[in-house]
Design a protein around this motif. Structure first.
Motif, PDB file in Angstrom:
ATOM      1  N   ILE A  25       9.967  -4.639  -4.926  1.00  0.00           N
ATOM      2  CA  ILE A  25       8.588  -4.156  -4.937  1.00  0.00           C
ATOM      3  C   ILE A  25       7.962  -4.362  -6.314  1.00  0.00           C
ATOM      4  O   ILE A  25       6.827  -4.819  -6.446  1.00  0.00           O
ATOM      5  CB  ILE A  25       8.525  -2.681  -4.509  1.00  0.00           C
ATOM      6  N   GLU A  26       8.713  -4.030  -7.355  1.00  0.00           N
ATOM      7  CA  GLU A  26       8.201  -4.190  -8.715  1.00  0.00           C
ATOM      8  C   GLU A  26       7.940  -5.659  -9.032  1.00  0.00           C
ATOM      9  O   GLU A  26       6.927  -6.013  -9.647  1.00  0.00           O
ATOM     10  CB  GLU A  26       9.197  -3.613  -9.728  1.00  0.00           C
ATOM     11  N   ALA A  27       8.858  -6.544  -8.618  1.00  0.00           N
ATOM     12  CA  ALA A  27       8.716  -7.966  -8.944  1.00  0.00           C
ATOM     13  C   ALA A  27       7.618  -8.632  -8.123  1.00  0.00           C
ATOM     14  O   ALA A  27       6.783  -9.373  -8.661  1.00  0.00           O
ATOM     15  CB  ALA A  27      10.055  -8.681  -8.719  1.00  0.00           C
ATOM     16  N   LEU A  28       7.595  -8.382  -6.823  1.00  0.00           N
ATOM     17  CA  LEU A  28       6.636  -9.060  -5.947  1.00  0.00           C
ATOM     18  C   LEU A  28       5.243  -8.458  -6.035  1.00  0.00           C
ATOM     19  O   LEU A  28       4.246  -9.137  -5.765  1.00  0.00           O
ATOM     20  CB  LEU A  28       7.123  -9.006  -4.498  1.00  0.00           C
ATOM     21  N   GLY A  29       5.167  -7.170  -6.421  1.00  0.00           N
ATOM     22  CA  GLY A  29       3.878  -6.488  -6.423  1.00  0.00           C
ATOM     23  C   GLY A  29       2.904  -6.963  -7.477  1.00  0.00           C
ATOM     24  O   GLY A  29       1.730  -6.602  -7.435  1.00  0.00           O
ATOM     25  N   GLU A  30       3.345  -7.756  -8.418  1.00  0.00           N
ATOM     26  CA  GLU A  30       2.422  -8.290  -9.418  1.00  0.00           C
ATOM     27  C   GLU A  30       1.385  -9.214  -8.791  1.00  0.00           C
ATOM     28  O   GLU A  30       0.217  -9.217  -9.191  1.00  0.00           O
ATOM     29  CB  GLU A  30       3.209  -9.058 -10.489  1.00  0.00           C
ATOM     30  N   ASP A  31       1.809 -10.018  -7.821  1.00  0.00           N
ATOM     31  CA  ASP A  31       0.920 -11.046  -7.270  1.00  0.00           C
ATOM     32  C   ASP A  31       0.855 -11.052  -5.749  1.00  0.00           C
ATOM     33  O   ASP A  31       0.295 -11.979  -5.162  1.00  0.00           O
ATOM     34  CB  ASP A  31       1.372 -12.437  -7.746  1.00  0.00           C
ATOM     35  N   HIS A  32       1.433 -10.035  -5.119  1.00  0.00           N
ATOM     36  CA  HIS A  32       1.428  -9.974  -3.654  1.00  0.00           C
ATOM     37  C   HIS A  32       1.080  -8.564  -3.201  1.00  0.00           C
ATOM     38  O   HIS A  32       1.319  -7.587  -3.911  1.00  0.00           O
ATOM     39  CB  HIS A  32       2.793 -10.380  -3.092  1.00  0.00           C
ATOM     40  N   ASP A  33       0.517  -8.480  -2.019  1.00  0.00           N
ATOM     41  CA  ASP A  33       0.226  -7.201  -1.378  1.00  0.00           C
ATOM     42  C   ASP A  33       1.511  -6.774  -0.665  1.00  0.00           C
ATOM     43  O   ASP A  33       1.807  -7.247   0.429  1.00  0.00           O
ATOM     44  CB  ASP A  33      -0.925  -7.399  -0.392  1.00  0.00           C
ATOM     45  N   VAL A  34       2.292  -5.904  -1.286  1.00  0.00           N
ATOM     46  CA  VAL A  34       3.635  -5.578  -0.810  1.00  0.00           C
ATOM     47  C   VAL A  34       3.637  -4.268  -0.037  1.00  0.00           C
ATOM     48  O   VAL A  34       3.125  -3.251  -0.509  1.00  0.00           O
ATOM     49  CB  VAL A  34       4.625  -5.483  -1.987  1.00  0.00           C
ATOM     50  N   ILE A  35       4.227  -4.307   1.140  1.00  0.00           N
ATOM     51  CA  ILE A  35       4.351  -3.130   2.000  1.00  0.00           C
ATOM     52  C   ILE A  35       5.818  -2.954   2.364  1.00  0.00           C
ATOM     53  O   ILE A  35       6.459  -3.882   2.855  1.00  0.00           O
ATOM     54  CB  ILE A  35       3.514  -3.277   3.281  1.00  0.00           C
ATOM     55  N   ALA A  36       6.349  -1.771   2.106  1.00  0.00           N
ATOM     56  CA  ALA A  36       7.699  -1.419   2.538  1.00  0.00           C
ATOM     57  C   ALA A  36       7.602  -0.155   3.377  1.00  0.00           C
ATOM     58  O   ALA A  36       6.771   0.715   3.108  1.00  0.00           O
ATOM     59  CB  ALA A  36       8.612  -1.201   1.335  1.00  0.00           C
ATOM     60  N   PHE A  37       8.452  -0.041   4.388  1.00  0.00           N
ATOM     61  CA  PHE A  37       8.369   1.116   5.277  1.00  0.00           C
ATOM     62  C   PHE A  37       9.771   1.542   5.695  1.00  0.00           C
ATOM     63  O   PHE A  37      10.735   0.781   5.589  1.00  0.00           O
ATOM     64  CB  PHE A  37       7.508   0.787   6.505  1.00  0.00           C
TER      65      PHE A  37
END
Length: 326
Positions: A92-104
């Motif tokens: 989440i930390e790595a991808l969230g810089e440039d992507h709309d990240v959703i985890a559930f």
């Protein structure tokens, strides 16, 4: 160095490190947003961090977190059996810089209620993932699935191809031999009859290398605590569902770009299983992660993150699934 038996003894006696996922110790991506956050992701000009429960059906609310630029490509993270969305923290930390990240949290995991164990069918889990995507206003998403999460992601790509822009399948499979199916059903029966304690030792030793078990007692104790909190009937039902999985005859229909990652020492879904996925999914690319077992994102987060980022960036100018299927 403490081994698995010592860690399990700690579990029985209640001896653990301070919990790291409660109160002020929540990971940065899951903390309530404040006006002056020290989290660089939270300070993004166009990004926000959200924790929410969204009602997917009339009977269940799904716990989820969302972070990153809202206009960026969406990435949905689907966790493995027994764990929850917090185990994606590094991704989440790595991808969230440039992507709309959703985890559930899948039903019966984390903060999402379980309902009857009979609800655990492949069709229901695929429907849950589809509704997570729709309820967040996303037309199509990149799916990243670990173990069980990868199986659900494959099934959605087959059932709703326009909803899936790409697949990143980590430590997963699409079907099993008769011998493996019998072992999976036996694991479910052991859990159902003996509770989570009955499968703790074998689970930890399947999921992690001996090196990780020796060097990361904090991680192993956290995993043990999470597993002990799981509903044994839900956990058993998940293994029964996995034992019946058979997507192999349909994999040739997956049309989206696919990355396959597997730990070099993964005994649950070994590199030979990953090679089958690579062979049957058109255009799939396989990368074996050295010195990792089944939970590669937890053992080798930097390597997994680098692979995911390279894969996702290579698709930035690719057409969306909705457009590619017109």
């Amino acid at each position: 160095m403490r081994d698995v038996d010592q860690l399990l003894m700690n579990a029985k006696c209640g001896r653990f490190y301070k919990p790291v996922w409660n109160g002020a110790s929540l990971p940065s991506f899951a903390r309530p947003r404040t006006s002056r956050s020290n989290n660089p992701v939270a300070r993004q000009k166009k990004g926000t961090i959200q924790m929410s429960e969204k009602r997917i059906s009339c009977t269940r609310a799904i716990n989820m977190v969302r972070t990153g630029p809202p206009e960026a490509p969406a990435v949905i993270l689907v966790h493995p059996a027994g764990l929850d969305l917090t185990y994606w923290s590094a991704q989440i930390e790595a991808l969230g810089e440039d992507h709309d990240v959703i985890a559930f949290d899948l039903p019966g995991h984390g903060r999402t209620s379980g309902g009857p164990a009979a609800d655990w069918t492949l069709e229901n889990t695929v429907a849950t993932l589809a509704q997570v995507i729709r309820s967040n206003g996303v037309a199509s998403a990149h799916l990243v699935g670990l173990s069980l999460g990868g199986m659900i992601a494959q099934a959605l790509a087959l059932a709703e191809p326009t909803m899936v822009r790409s697949l990143a399948l980590i430590g997963t499979a699409a079907g099993f031999s008769d011998e493996a199916r019998a072992a999976l059903r036996a694991r479910g029966a052991t859990t159902r009859d003996g509770g989570m304690h009955a499968v703790l030792s074998s689970t930890v030793q399947r999921w992690f290398t001996a090196t990780t078990i020796a060097r990361r007692p904090d991680l192993i104790e956290r995993v043990i605590k999470t597993l002990l909190a799981d509903d044994r009937l839900v956990h058993a039902a998940v293994w029964d569902m996995i034992a019946a999985l058979d997507l192999l005859p349909m994999l040739h229909r997956i049309a989206c770009p696919t990355l396959i990652l597997v730990g070099e020492h993964d005994p649950s879904t070994p590199p030979s299983s990953a090679e089958i996925l690579e062979r049957l999914i058109p255009g799939a690319h396989l990368h074996v992660i050295a010195d990792a077992s089944h939970m590669a994102p937890l053992e080798k987060p930097a390597i997994v993150n680098a692979q995911l980022l390279e894969f996702l960036w290579s698709l930035r100018n690719a057409p969306t699934a909705a457009n590619s299927h017109k």
